[in-house]
Design a protein around this motif. Structure first.
Motif, PDB file in Angstrom:
ATOM      1  N   ASN A  50      -6.381   4.737   0.357  1.00 26.91           N
ATOM      2  CA  ASN A  50      -5.242   3.855   0.584  1.00 26.91           C
ATOM      3  C   ASN A  50      -4.434   3.692  -0.700  1.00 26.91           C
ATOM      4  OD1 ASN A  50      -5.616   3.186   3.346  1.00 26.91           O
ATOM      5  ND2 ASN A  50      -7.268   1.803   2.788  1.00 26.91           N
ATOM      6  N   GLU A  88       3.570   8.069   0.609  1.00 30.00           N
ATOM      7  CA  GLU A  88       3.732   8.152   2.059  1.00 30.00           C
ATOM      8  C   GLU A  88       3.242   9.494   2.583  1.00 30.00           C
ATOM      9  OE1 GLU A  88       7.558   8.116   4.918  1.00 30.00           O
ATOM     10  OE2 GLU A  88       7.350   6.346   3.649  1.00 30.00           O
ATOM     11  N   ASP A  91      -0.627   8.816   2.606  1.00 31.81           N
ATOM     12  CA  ASP A  91      -1.107   7.809   3.556  1.00 31.81           C
ATOM     13  C   ASP A  91      -0.037   7.679   4.629  1.00 31.81           C
ATOM     14  OD1 ASP A  91      -2.208   5.751   4.941  1.00 31.81           O
ATOM     15  OD2 ASP A  91      -2.407   4.388   3.246  1.00 31.81           O
ATOM     16  N   PHE A  92      -0.205   8.422   5.712  1.00 29.72           N
ATOM     17  CA  PHE A  92       0.879   8.625   6.669  1.00 29.72           C
ATOM     18  C   PHE A  92       1.271   7.371   7.435  1.00 29.72           C
ATOM     19  CE2 PHE A  92      -1.475  12.651   6.222  1.00 29.72           C
ATOM     20  CZ  PHE A  92      -0.475  13.412   5.640  1.00 29.72           C
ATOM     21  N   LYS A  93       0.428   6.346   7.391  1.00 30.66           N
ATOM     22  CA  LYS A  93       0.754   5.110   8.095  1.00 30.66           C
ATOM     23  C   LYS A  93       1.607   4.169   7.256  1.00 30.66           C
ATOM     24  CE  LYS A  93      -3.386   5.161  11.022  1.00 30.66           C
ATOM     25  NZ  LYS A  93      -4.624   4.431  11.429  1.00 30.66           N
ATOM     26  N   GLY A  94       1.966   4.601   6.054  1.00 32.99           N
ATOM     27  CA  GLY A  94       2.755   3.747   5.172  1.00 32.99           C
ATOM     28  C   GLY A  94       1.894   3.143   4.070  1.00 32.99           C
ATOM     29  N   ASN A  96       1.074  -0.268   1.285  1.00 27.85           N
ATOM     30  CA  ASN A  96       1.135  -1.712   1.106  1.00 27.85           C
ATOM     31  C   ASN A  96       1.975  -2.006  -0.130  1.00 27.85           C
ATOM     32  OD1 ASN A  96      -0.749  -2.015   3.264  1.00 27.85           O
ATOM     33  ND2 ASN A  96      -2.396  -1.556   1.836  1.00 27.85           N
ATOM     34  N   ASP A 108       3.210  -5.167   4.531  1.00 27.56           N
ATOM     35  CA  ASP A 108       2.180  -4.261   5.032  1.00 27.56           C
ATOM     36  C   ASP A 108       2.804  -3.037   5.678  1.00 27.56           C
ATOM     37  OD1 ASP A 108      -0.337  -3.353   5.712  1.00 27.56           O
ATOM     38  OD2 ASP A 108      -0.371  -4.422   7.618  1.00 27.56           O
ATOM     39  N   ARG A 109       2.204  -1.869   5.419  1.00 27.55           N
ATOM     40  CA  ARG A 109       2.574  -0.618   6.086  1.00 27.55           C
ATOM     41  C   ARG A 109       4.066  -0.319   5.956  1.00 27.55           C
ATOM     42  NH1 ARG A 109      -1.923   2.311   6.288  1.00 27.55           N
ATOM     43  NH2 ARG A 109      -3.626   1.222   7.313  1.00 27.55           N
ATOM     44  N   THR A 111       7.290   1.923   5.001  1.00 29.16           N
ATOM     45  CA  THR A 111       7.745   3.300   4.864  1.00 29.16           C
ATOM     46  C   THR A 111       9.006   3.320   4.006  1.00 29.16           C
ATOM     47  OG1 THR A 111       8.937   3.093   6.964  1.00 29.16           O
ATOM     48  CG2 THR A 111       6.732   4.074   7.034  1.00 29.16           C
ATOM     49  N   LYS A 151     -11.118   3.287   3.268  1.00 29.08           N
ATOM     50  CA  LYS A 151     -11.279   4.723   3.404  1.00 29.08           C
ATOM     51  C   LYS A 151     -12.371   5.205   2.445  1.00 29.08           C
ATOM     52  CE  LYS A 151      -6.639   5.624   5.121  1.00 29.08           C
ATOM     53  NZ  LYS A 151      -5.388   6.420   4.979  1.00 29.08           N
TER      54      LYS A 151
END
Length: 245
Positions: A50, A88, A91-94, A96, A108-109, A111, A151
Protein backbone atom coordinates in the motif's frame (compact mmCIF):
# COMPACT_ATOMS: atom_id res chain seq x y z
CA UNK A 1 17.57 2.48 3.05
CA UNK A 2 19.19 3.17 -0.30
CA UNK A 3 21.96 5.71 -0.75
CA UNK A 4 21.63 8.15 -3.66
CA UNK A 5 24.69 9.93 -5.01
CA UNK A 6 25.08 13.61 -4.27
CA UNK A 7 24.24 16.19 -6.92
CA UNK A 8 21.69 18.85 -7.77
CA UNK A 9 18.00 18.03 -7.76
CA UNK A 10 15.50 19.95 -9.83
CA UNK A 11 11.89 19.26 -10.83
CA UNK A 12 12.88 18.21 -14.35
CA UNK A 13 15.42 15.64 -13.17
CA UNK A 14 13.43 14.24 -10.27
CA UNK A 15 9.85 14.41 -11.51
CA UNK A 16 10.37 14.16 -15.26
CA UNK A 17 8.85 17.50 -16.30
CA UNK A 18 9.35 21.23 -15.97
CA UNK A 19 8.00 22.77 -12.78
CA UNK A 20 5.77 25.22 -14.68
CA UNK A 21 3.95 22.47 -16.53
CA UNK A 22 0.19 22.37 -16.20
CA UNK A 23 -1.69 19.60 -14.47
CA UNK A 24 -2.96 18.32 -17.79
CA UNK A 25 0.54 17.09 -18.73
CA UNK A 26 1.84 15.90 -15.39
CA UNK A 27 0.49 12.39 -15.68
CA UNK A 28 2.73 11.84 -18.70
CA UNK A 29 6.11 11.54 -16.97
CA UNK A 30 8.90 11.49 -19.54
CA UNK A 31 11.87 9.35 -18.61
CA UNK A 32 15.07 8.40 -20.40
CA UNK A 33 15.12 4.82 -21.72
CA UNK A 34 17.97 3.99 -19.34
CA UNK A 35 15.93 4.82 -16.25
CA UNK A 36 14.31 1.95 -14.33
CA UNK A 37 10.64 1.13 -14.59
CA UNK A 38 9.13 0.60 -11.16
CA UNK A 39 6.53 -1.75 -12.57
CA UNK A 40 9.06 -4.12 -14.14
CA UNK A 41 12.19 -3.60 -12.04
CA UNK A 42 10.37 -3.60 -8.70
CA UNK A 43 9.40 -7.25 -9.03
CA UNK A 44 6.72 -8.79 -6.84
CA UNK A 45 7.27 -6.17 -4.14
CA UNK A 46 5.36 -3.48 -6.00
CA UNK A 47 2.08 -5.34 -6.48
CA UNK A 48 1.65 -6.26 -2.83
CA UNK A 49 2.14 -2.97 -1.00
CA UNK A 50 0.00 0.00 0.00
CA UNK A 51 1.03 3.61 -0.60
CA UNK A 52 0.20 6.70 1.45
CA UNK A 53 1.10 10.33 0.68
CA UNK A 54 1.40 13.01 3.37
CA UNK A 55 1.54 16.54 1.91
CA UNK A 56 2.70 19.77 3.59
CA UNK A 57 0.02 22.49 3.30
CA UNK A 58 1.46 24.98 5.78
CA UNK A 59 1.56 28.70 5.04
CA UNK A 60 5.24 28.64 4.06
CA UNK A 61 4.28 26.79 0.89
CA UNK A 62 3.46 30.23 -0.54
CA UNK A 63 7.12 31.28 -0.26
CA UNK A 64 9.14 31.59 -3.47
CA UNK A 65 12.00 29.11 -3.57
CA UNK A 66 15.16 31.16 -4.30
CA UNK A 67 16.80 28.41 -6.33
CA UNK A 68 13.98 27.89 -8.83
CA UNK A 69 12.15 31.25 -8.50
CA UNK A 70 8.76 29.59 -8.14
CA UNK A 71 6.64 29.01 -5.08
CA UNK A 72 7.05 25.89 -2.99
CA UNK A 73 3.34 25.45 -3.63
CA UNK A 74 4.00 25.04 -7.37
CA UNK A 75 6.80 22.54 -6.80
CA UNK A 76 4.69 20.65 -4.28
CA UNK A 77 1.68 20.35 -6.59
CA UNK A 78 3.86 18.96 -9.37
CA UNK A 79 5.65 16.61 -6.98
CA UNK A 80 2.42 15.32 -5.43
CA UNK A 81 0.84 14.53 -8.78
CA UNK A 82 4.03 12.89 -10.01
CA UNK A 83 4.33 10.65 -6.94
CA UNK A 84 0.60 9.87 -7.04
CA UNK A 85 0.80 8.99 -10.74
CA UNK A 86 3.55 6.46 -10.11
CA UNK A 87 1.92 5.04 -6.98
CA UNK A 88 -1.39 4.69 -8.79
CA UNK A 89 0.33 2.32 -11.21
CA UNK A 90 1.45 0.28 -8.21
CA UNK A 91 -1.78 0.35 -6.19
CA UNK A 92 -4.58 0.28 -8.73
CA UNK A 93 -7.33 1.11 -6.25
CA UNK A 94 -5.81 4.52 -5.55
CA UNK A 95 -3.66 5.95 -2.78
CA UNK A 96 -4.28 7.29 0.69
CA UNK A 97 -3.63 11.02 0.93
CA UNK A 98 -3.18 13.38 3.88
CA UNK A 99 -2.96 17.17 3.87
CA UNK A 100 -1.43 18.66 7.00
CA UNK A 101 -0.58 21.95 8.70
CA UNK A 102 -1.65 22.58 12.31
CA UNK A 103 -4.27 19.88 11.72
CA UNK A 104 -4.72 17.23 9.03
CA UNK A 105 -7.29 15.75 6.71
CA UNK A 106 -7.34 12.18 5.44
CA UNK A 107 -8.57 11.26 1.96
CA UNK A 108 -9.05 7.59 1.12
CA UNK A 109 -8.47 5.88 -2.24
CA UNK A 110 -7.53 9.00 -4.19
CA UNK A 111 -6.83 8.83 -7.92
CA UNK A 112 -4.78 11.39 -9.82
CA UNK A 113 -7.73 13.14 -11.47
CA UNK A 114 -8.97 14.28 -8.05
CA UNK A 115 -5.68 15.84 -6.92
CA UNK A 116 -5.96 19.29 -8.60
CA UNK A 117 -9.36 19.88 -6.99
CA UNK A 118 -8.09 18.71 -3.60
CA UNK A 119 -5.21 21.19 -3.78
CA UNK A 120 -7.66 23.99 -4.52
CA UNK A 121 -9.68 22.93 -1.48
CA UNK A 122 -6.59 22.98 0.76
CA UNK A 123 -4.69 26.24 0.19
CA UNK A 124 -1.52 26.85 2.24
CA UNK A 125 -2.30 28.06 5.75
CA UNK A 126 -1.24 27.82 9.40
CA UNK A 127 1.89 26.24 10.85
CA UNK A 128 3.32 22.76 10.21
CA UNK A 129 2.87 20.00 12.79
CA UNK A 130 4.03 16.69 11.34
CA UNK A 131 3.85 14.30 14.29
CA UNK A 132 0.03 14.06 14.55
CA UNK A 133 -0.47 13.14 10.90
CA UNK A 134 2.40 10.64 11.00
CA UNK A 135 0.92 9.09 14.13
CA UNK A 136 -2.46 8.73 12.44
CA UNK A 137 -0.92 7.12 9.36
CA UNK A 138 1.00 4.66 11.52
CA UNK A 139 -2.06 3.85 13.62
CA UNK A 140 -4.12 3.19 10.48
CA UNK A 141 -1.46 0.78 9.26
CA UNK A 142 -1.30 -1.11 12.57
CA UNK A 143 -5.08 -1.24 12.78
CA UNK A 144 -5.25 -2.77 9.29
CA UNK A 145 -2.51 -5.22 10.26
CA UNK A 146 -4.42 -6.25 13.37
CA UNK A 147 -7.44 -7.20 11.26
CA UNK A 148 -5.42 -8.88 8.51
CA UNK A 149 -6.12 -6.13 5.99
CA UNK A 150 -2.54 -5.20 5.10
CA UNK A 151 -0.75 -6.37 1.98
CA UNK A 152 2.07 -8.90 2.15
CA UNK A 153 4.81 -6.31 1.64
CA UNK A 154 3.34 -3.72 4.00
CA UNK A 155 3.23 -0.02 3.20
CA UNK A 156 5.35 2.93 2.15
CA UNK A 157 4.46 6.39 3.45
CA UNK A 158 5.71 9.29 1.32
CA UNK A 159 6.04 12.63 3.10
CA UNK A 160 6.30 15.61 0.73
CA UNK A 161 7.59 18.35 2.99
CA UNK A 162 8.81 21.89 2.43
CA UNK A 163 8.72 23.44 5.90
CA UNK A 164 10.60 22.60 9.09
CA UNK A 165 7.95 21.15 11.44
CA UNK A 166 7.38 22.84 14.77
CA UNK A 167 7.42 19.48 16.58
CA UNK A 168 10.72 17.83 15.54
CA UNK A 169 11.23 15.92 18.79
CA UNK A 170 7.69 14.57 18.67
CA UNK A 171 8.24 13.52 15.05
CA UNK A 172 11.33 11.53 16.04
CA UNK A 173 9.58 9.86 18.96
CA UNK A 174 6.54 9.02 16.81
CA UNK A 175 8.73 7.21 14.28
CA UNK A 176 10.75 5.44 16.97
CA UNK A 177 7.57 4.24 18.68
CA UNK A 178 6.14 2.95 15.39
CA UNK A 179 9.37 1.09 14.59
CA UNK A 180 9.11 -0.85 17.84
CA UNK A 181 5.73 -2.26 16.75
CA UNK A 182 7.10 -3.72 13.50
CA UNK A 183 7.80 -7.40 12.97
CA UNK A 184 10.41 -6.83 10.26
CA UNK A 185 12.31 -3.86 8.80
CA UNK A 186 10.75 -3.94 5.32
CA UNK A 187 7.21 -4.02 6.68
CA UNK A 188 6.81 -0.24 6.80
CA UNK A 189 8.90 2.52 5.24
CA UNK A 190 8.82 6.32 5.42
CA UNK A 191 10.29 8.21 2.46
CA UNK A 192 10.66 11.94 3.12
CA UNK A 193 10.94 14.02 -0.07
CA UNK A 194 12.12 17.58 0.50
CA UNK A 195 10.44 20.30 -1.56
CA UNK A 196 12.56 23.45 -1.64
CA UNK A 197 16.05 24.09 -0.33
CA UNK A 198 15.59 24.98 3.35
CA UNK A 199 18.85 23.98 5.04
CA UNK A 200 17.34 23.54 8.51
CA UNK A 201 14.75 21.15 7.08
CA UNK A 202 17.44 19.32 5.12
CA UNK A 203 19.48 18.76 8.29
CA UNK A 204 16.40 17.51 10.15
CA UNK A 205 15.47 15.04 7.41
CA UNK A 206 19.02 13.69 7.33
CA UNK A 207 18.85 13.15 11.09
CA UNK A 208 15.64 11.14 10.65
CA UNK A 209 17.42 9.03 8.06
CA UNK A 210 20.61 8.42 10.03
CA UNK A 211 20.11 8.82 13.76
CA UNK A 212 16.88 7.22 14.94
CA UNK A 213 18.32 3.78 15.66
CA UNK A 214 20.85 5.41 17.96
CA UNK A 215 17.89 7.01 19.74
CA UNK A 216 16.11 3.70 20.26
CA UNK A 217 14.35 2.83 17.00
CA UNK A 218 14.02 -0.91 16.43
CA UNK A 219 14.59 -0.57 12.67
CA UNK A 220 15.80 2.08 10.25
CA UNK A 221 12.51 2.78 8.47
CA UNK A 222 13.21 6.35 7.23
CA UNK A 223 14.86 7.47 4.02
CA UNK A 224 15.35 11.17 3.25
CA UNK A 225 15.63 12.58 -0.26
CA UNK A 226 16.88 16.16 -0.04
CA UNK A 227 17.82 18.64 -2.72
CA UNK A 228 21.51 17.82 -2.47
CA UNK A 229 21.18 14.02 -2.42
CA UNK A 230 19.92 13.47 -5.97
CA UNK A 231 22.14 13.16 -9.02
CA UNK A 232 20.04 13.13 -12.18
CA UNK A 233 17.58 10.81 -10.48
CA UNK A 234 14.08 10.42 -11.81
CA UNK A 235 11.09 9.72 -9.64
CA UNK A 236 11.14 6.11 -10.81
CA UNK A 237 14.65 5.69 -9.42
CA UNK A 238 13.64 7.19 -6.09
CA UNK A 239 10.54 5.00 -5.83
CA UNK A 240 12.39 1.89 -6.91
CA UNK A 241 15.09 2.44 -4.30
CA UNK A 242 12.44 2.83 -1.60
CA UNK A 243 10.42 -0.17 -2.73
CA UNK A 244 13.24 -2.65 -3.21
CA UNK A 245 15.75 -1.63 -0.52
Amino acid sequence: MANINSGDMNPINLFGFASDAGFSTLGQVDEEPSHPDVLTDGGDLIQNRNYTLIVDRSSNMSIIDPTHQITLQSILEDATLAVATHCEHLDFKGINLYFYNNSFEYCDRITTERIPALFRQHPPSHQPHLAPVLRDAFNRYFQHRRYGETKANGEIIFVLIGTMPLDPDDVKQTIITASKRLYREDELGVLLLQVGTDLELQSFLISLDNELQNLGAKFDICDAVTFDTINRATLSEVLLAAITD
